[in-house]
Write a protein that holds these residues in place. Structure first.
Motif, PDB file in Angstrom:
ATOM      1  N   PRO A 121       0.803  -1.215   0.000  1.00 46.23           N
ATOM      2  CA  PRO A 121       0.000   0.000   0.000  1.00 46.23           C
ATOM      3  C   PRO A 121       0.840   1.271   0.000  1.00 46.23           C
ATOM      4  N   ALA A 122       0.220   2.361  -0.431  1.00 46.67           N
ATOM      5  CA  ALA A 122       0.807   3.699  -0.329  1.00 46.67           C
ATOM      6  C   ALA A 122      -0.235   4.616   0.280  1.00 46.67           C
ATOM      7  N   TYR A 123       0.234   5.560   1.069  1.00 46.30           N
ATOM      8  CA  TYR A 123      -0.648   6.559   1.676  1.00 46.30           C
ATOM      9  C   TYR A 123      -0.129   7.942   1.318  1.00 46.30           C
ATOM     10  N   VAL A 124      -0.961   8.720   0.644  1.00 48.45           N
ATOM     11  CA  VAL A 124      -0.596  10.075   0.232  1.00 48.45           C
ATOM     12  C   VAL A 124      -1.311  11.057   1.138  1.00 48.45           C
ATOM     13  N   ARG A 125      -0.542  11.720   2.001  1.00 51.18           N
ATOM     14  CA  ARG A 125      -1.119  12.691   2.935  1.00 51.18           C
ATOM     15  C   ARG A 125      -1.382  14.015   2.228  1.00 51.18           C
ATOM     16  N   ALA A 126      -2.160  14.858   2.885  1.00 51.08           N
ATOM     17  CA  ALA A 126      -2.559  16.139   2.282  1.00 51.08           C
ATOM     18  C   ALA A 126      -1.369  17.050   2.025  1.00 51.08           C
ATOM     19  N   ASP A 127      -0.284  16.877   2.807  1.00 52.90           N
ATOM     20  CA  ASP A 127       0.870  17.761   2.660  1.00 52.90           C
ATOM     21  C   ASP A 127       1.913  17.216   1.685  1.00 52.90           C
ATOM     22  N   ALA A 128       1.590  16.146   0.965  1.00 52.05           N
ATOM     23  CA  ALA A 128       2.562  15.538   0.053  1.00 52.05           C
ATOM     24  C   ALA A 128       2.867  16.458  -1.121  1.00 52.05           C
ATOM     25  N   ASN A 129       4.070  16.311  -1.653  1.00 49.14           N
ATOM     26  CA  ASN A 129       4.411  16.950  -2.921  1.00 49.14           C
ATOM     27  C   ASN A 129       3.685  16.156  -4.001  1.00 49.14           C
TER      28      ASN A 129
ATOM     29  N   TYR B  34      -4.021   4.928  -0.928  1.00 44.34           N
ATOM     30  CA  TYR B  34      -4.980   5.662  -0.100  1.00 44.34           C
ATOM     31  C   TYR B  34      -4.559   7.131  -0.091  1.00 44.34           C
ATOM     32  N   VAL B  35      -5.494   7.997  -0.403  1.00 42.38           N
ATOM     33  CA  VAL B  35      -5.166   9.408  -0.601  1.00 42.38           C
ATOM     34  C   VAL B  35      -6.073  10.267   0.269  1.00 42.38           C
ATOM     35  N   ASP B  36      -5.477  11.263   0.938  1.00 41.67           N
ATOM     36  CA  ASP B  36      -6.273  12.188   1.741  1.00 41.67           C
ATOM     37  C   ASP B  36      -7.378  12.809   0.889  1.00 41.67           C
ATOM     38  N   GLN B  37      -8.577  12.842   1.440  1.00 41.24           N
ATOM     39  CA  GLN B  37      -9.748  13.324   0.712  1.00 41.24           C
ATOM     40  C   GLN B  37      -9.543  14.720   0.123  1.00 41.24           C
ATOM     41  N   LYS B  38      -8.752  15.561   0.800  1.00 41.95           N
ATOM     42  CA  LYS B  38      -8.567  16.950   0.352  1.00 41.95           C
ATOM     43  C   LYS B  38      -7.886  17.025  -1.010  1.00 41.95           C
ATOM     44  N   ILE B  39      -6.999  16.086  -1.288  1.00 47.06           N
ATOM     45  CA  ILE B  39      -6.257  16.125  -2.556  1.00 47.06           C
ATOM     46  C   ILE B  39      -6.632  14.974  -3.472  1.00 47.06           C
ATOM     47  N   TYR B  40      -7.582  14.163  -3.047  1.00 45.20           N
ATOM     48  CA  TYR B  40      -7.947  12.961  -3.805  1.00 45.20           C
ATOM     49  C   TYR B  40      -8.346  13.254  -5.253  1.00 45.20           C
ATOM     50  N   PRO B  41      -9.256  14.192  -5.520  1.00 47.91           N
ATOM     51  CA  PRO B  41      -9.664  14.414  -6.922  1.00 47.91           C
ATOM     52  C   PRO B  41      -8.497  14.790  -7.827  1.00 47.91           C
TER      53      PRO B  41
ATOM     54  N   MET C 138      -8.240   4.735  -3.181  1.00 48.11           N
ATOM     55  CA  MET C 138      -9.342   5.052  -2.270  1.00 48.11           C
ATOM     56  C   MET C 138      -9.061   6.350  -1.522  1.00 48.11           C
ATOM     57  N   PRO C 139     -10.093   7.180  -1.262  1.00 48.05           N
ATOM     58  CA  PRO C 139      -9.916   8.359  -0.420  1.00 48.05           C
ATOM     59  C   PRO C 139     -10.001   7.979   1.059  1.00 48.05           C
ATOM     60  N   VAL C 140      -9.265   8.713   1.894  1.00 47.03           N
ATOM     61  CA  VAL C 140      -9.344   8.515   3.347  1.00 47.03           C
ATOM     62  C   VAL C 140      -9.461   9.873   4.018  1.00 47.03           C
ATOM     63  N   ASN C 141      -9.991   9.865   5.247  1.00 49.43           N
ATOM     64  CA  ASN C 141     -10.233  11.111   5.966  1.00 49.43           C
ATOM     65  C   ASN C 141      -9.243  11.383   7.087  1.00 49.43           C
ATOM     66  N   SER C 142      -8.375  10.405   7.394  1.00 48.83           N
ATOM     67  CA  SER C 142      -7.447  10.602   8.509  1.00 48.83           C
ATOM     68  C   SER C 142      -6.293   9.621   8.420  1.00 48.83           C
ATOM     69  N   ASP C 143      -5.240   9.908   9.187  1.00 45.00           N
ATOM     70  CA  ASP C 143      -4.118   8.974   9.289  1.00 45.00           C
ATOM     71  C   ASP C 143      -4.582   7.632   9.843  1.00 45.00           C
ATOM     72  N   ASP C 144      -5.455   7.682  10.842  1.00 44.92           N
ATOM     73  CA  ASP C 144      -5.916   6.442  11.472  1.00 44.92           C
ATOM     74  C   ASP C 144      -6.653   5.560  10.470  1.00 44.92           C
TER      75      ASP C 144
ATOM     76  N   ALA D  45      -6.212   5.557   7.233  1.00 40.21           N
ATOM     77  CA  ALA D  45      -5.208   5.045   6.298  1.00 40.21           C
ATOM     78  C   ALA D  45      -4.458   3.864   6.890  1.00 40.21           C
ATOM     79  N   ILE D  46      -4.062   3.963   8.152  1.00 40.97           N
ATOM     80  CA  ILE D  46      -3.332   2.877   8.805  1.00 40.97           C
ATOM     81  C   ILE D  46      -4.187   1.621   8.858  1.00 40.97           C
ATOM     82  N   ALA D  47      -5.448   1.778   9.236  1.00 44.23           N
ATOM     83  CA  ALA D  47      -6.343   0.623   9.336  1.00 44.23           C
ATOM     84  C   ALA D  47      -6.476  -0.083   7.987  1.00 44.23           C
ATOM     85  N   LEU D  48      -6.605   0.682   6.915  1.00 46.82           N
ATOM     86  CA  LEU D  48      -6.748   0.094   5.589  1.00 46.82           C
ATOM     87  C   LEU D  48      -5.434  -0.534   5.116  1.00 46.82           C
ATOM     88  N   MET D  49      -4.322   0.112   5.393  1.00 41.82           N
ATOM     89  CA  MET D  49      -3.033  -0.446   4.985  1.00 41.82           C
ATOM     90  C   MET D  49      -2.772  -1.778   5.678  1.00 41.82           C
ATOM     91  N   ASN D  50      -3.189  -1.881   6.933  1.00 41.41           N
ATOM     92  CA  ASN D  50      -2.962  -3.103   7.697  1.00 41.41           C
ATOM     93  C   ASN D  50      -4.007  -4.183   7.421  1.00 41.41           C
TER      94      ASN D  50
END
Length: 463
Positions: free
Chosen positions: A237-245, A272-279, A374-380, A382-387
């Motif tokens: 998995p990969a998790y792209v946070r809202a502050d990512a480049n 998994y991508v933060d909902q703010k930057i998902y689109p 998939m979009p996610v709303n929080s770090d938690d 994202a972690i749950a889905l990655m695991n």
């Protein structure tokens, strides 16, 4: 009658090579020669072993012009990328040769007057390497060079799809004048491989492949007290946070998803991508994916080659179709890729959204050019889905916050945590997996622990 193996090229479906499997007498001769050679090899100074192994690396690199097109014919990787595998081969081999002295030096506890106490690293004996086709030089070298450096002999059983790679290893060792019998390439069928493992004549087996094949290996080794290193599947998995480049994340995750047609244990298979930057992320990701050129891997313009077999492509096509039937949306039009022909090994890359963890494409290893986002709303979340996976080989976090990446990494069930990169093996770090991704370690100084045994010396010299 001795069995034969035909290598069917994914390029055109024709027989590219055909070889006879080793028979019982050849296997017995190889096992005996390996034991005889190892008994002498382990007594050679480490500097001599390093000279032989370095010469073998040089010899392999000298064959680059032949190796690159051979790779394309055998497993479909475009020739424009073929040399990259040899660069990785050299990086890992040189690194493991370079750290051997420190990794194999005896450990000495706090001195006690009148005693000499040491823990030495002894070679195991004969190491059987069962290597896969997807990165046939890289995966094999992870064990072959450090096993030889540690004083072991090596028998290589390479995948039938890349049987010429085993022959290249044998030729490199021959050109390096390695002692006879110390390294041997054997073409074995499944039954013979199991018999070698169960024979008690090898002391360590390092296998890279599927979970089911790993279980077979473990069963064969179970009664013999063998060391067993397993690198099995992944659903990384990969998790792209809202502050990512965003530009950097998209470029690298597209490559991490589709390089080698997605045929990598550590390929990115779910994002998994933060909902703010998902689109915006999805739009950029799909647009970059559409730029791939699917075609004959012998063509320099091709950036995406065929899968290894039509059957492999069929599996991925079925995963995609099932996901779409369950509500997923496919963003890439396969008809835009003229080479994508149903029933063939040529398969266009695919990006799926509106996916869930109830879909096979988000649970089961695809080993092909498809990724779900998939979009996610929080770090938690994202972690749950990655695991939420039976696998745990590598995971990547895309952020500009180092502390956050370290914190998240501590919570992810995986062997390797990346920040702002993916699909790469650093030879200085342990390559390992958790859950169904395997057990044991290759690379780094810890890799030498799996190729040696501890031998303690407790010597009282003052009485």
């Amino acid at each position: 009658m001795t069995a034969t193996i035909q290598l069917i090229s994914p390029v055109d479906g024709r027989i590219y090579a055909e070889r006879q499997c080793a028979d019982v007498a050849q296997i017995e001769q190889a096992l005996a020669a390996a034991a005889t050679a190892q008994a002498q090899w382990k007594r050679r100074p480490l500097s001599e072993r390093a000279a032989f192994c370095s010469a073998a690396v040089d010899a392999m690199l000298a064959m680059k012009a032949e190796i690159v097109p051979e790779l394309a014919w055998q497993m479909g990787r475009p020739v424009r990328y073929g040399a990259g595998e040899l660069r990785g081969f050299e990086e890992r081999a040189r690194y493991m040769i370079g750290i051997a002295h420190d990794a194999l030096t005896a450990l000495e506890p706090t001195p006690i007057a009148g005693f000499r106490r040491q823990i030495k690293r002894e070679p195991l004996g004969t190491v059987l390497v069962v290597a896969p086709w997807n990165y046939p030089y890289l995966t094999a070298v992870n064990t072959i060079i450090p096993a030889l450096m540690a004083g072991n002999s090596v028998i290589l059983k390479h995948a039938s799809q890349t049987l010429l790679v085993g022959e290249r290893f044998a030729e490199a060792m021959r050109r390096a004048n390695l002692p006879e019998g110390l390294f041997q390439n054997l073409l074995l069928d499944h039954v013979s491989t199991g018999a070698v493992i169960a024979s008690g004549r090898v002391q360590q087996v390092n296998f890279t492949g599927s979970v089911e094949a790993g279980k077979v290996m473990e069963n064969a080794a179970s009664a013999k007290f063998l060391g067993l290193g397993l690198e099995l599947g992944g659903k990384d998995p990969a998790y792209v946070r809202a502050d990512a480049n965003l530009e950097h994340a998209v470029e690298n995750l597209v490559d991490g998803s589709f390089f080698n047609s997605g045929q990598s244990c550590c390929a990115v298979e779910r994002i998994y991508v933060d909902q703010k930057i998902y689109p915006e992320f999805v739009e950029r990701f799909a647009e970059l994916t559409r730029q791939y050129v699917l075609g004959n891997p012998l063509d320099e313009a091709t950036t995406l080659g065929p899968l290894v077999t039509p059957g492999a492509a069929f599996f991925v096509r079925a995963q995609i179709a099932e996901a779409v039937a369950q509500g997923a949306t496919a963003l890439i039009d396969p008809q835009a890729f003229a080479a994508d022909v149903p029933g063939s090994a040529y398969l266009a890359p695919q990006v799926l959204v509106d996916v869930t963890h109830q879909m096979s494409v988000m649970r089961d290893e695809s080993f092909g050019p498809v990724v779900g986002i998939m979009p996610v709303n929080s770090d938690d979340e994202a972690i749950a889905l990655m695991n939420d996976s039976e696998f745990g080989l590598s995971a990547s976090i895309w952020t500009q916050d180092l502390a956050a990446a370290e914190h998240l990494g501590n919570e992810i069930e995986t062997g390797t945590v990346f920040m702002n990169r993916c699909d790469y093996l650093d030879p200085a770090l342990a390559w390992t997996g958790v859950k169904n991704s395997g057990r044991g370690v290759t690379l780094s100084r810890l890799g030498y622990d799996n190729l040696t045994r501890a031998k303690s010396f407790h010597l009282r010299h003052e009485i």
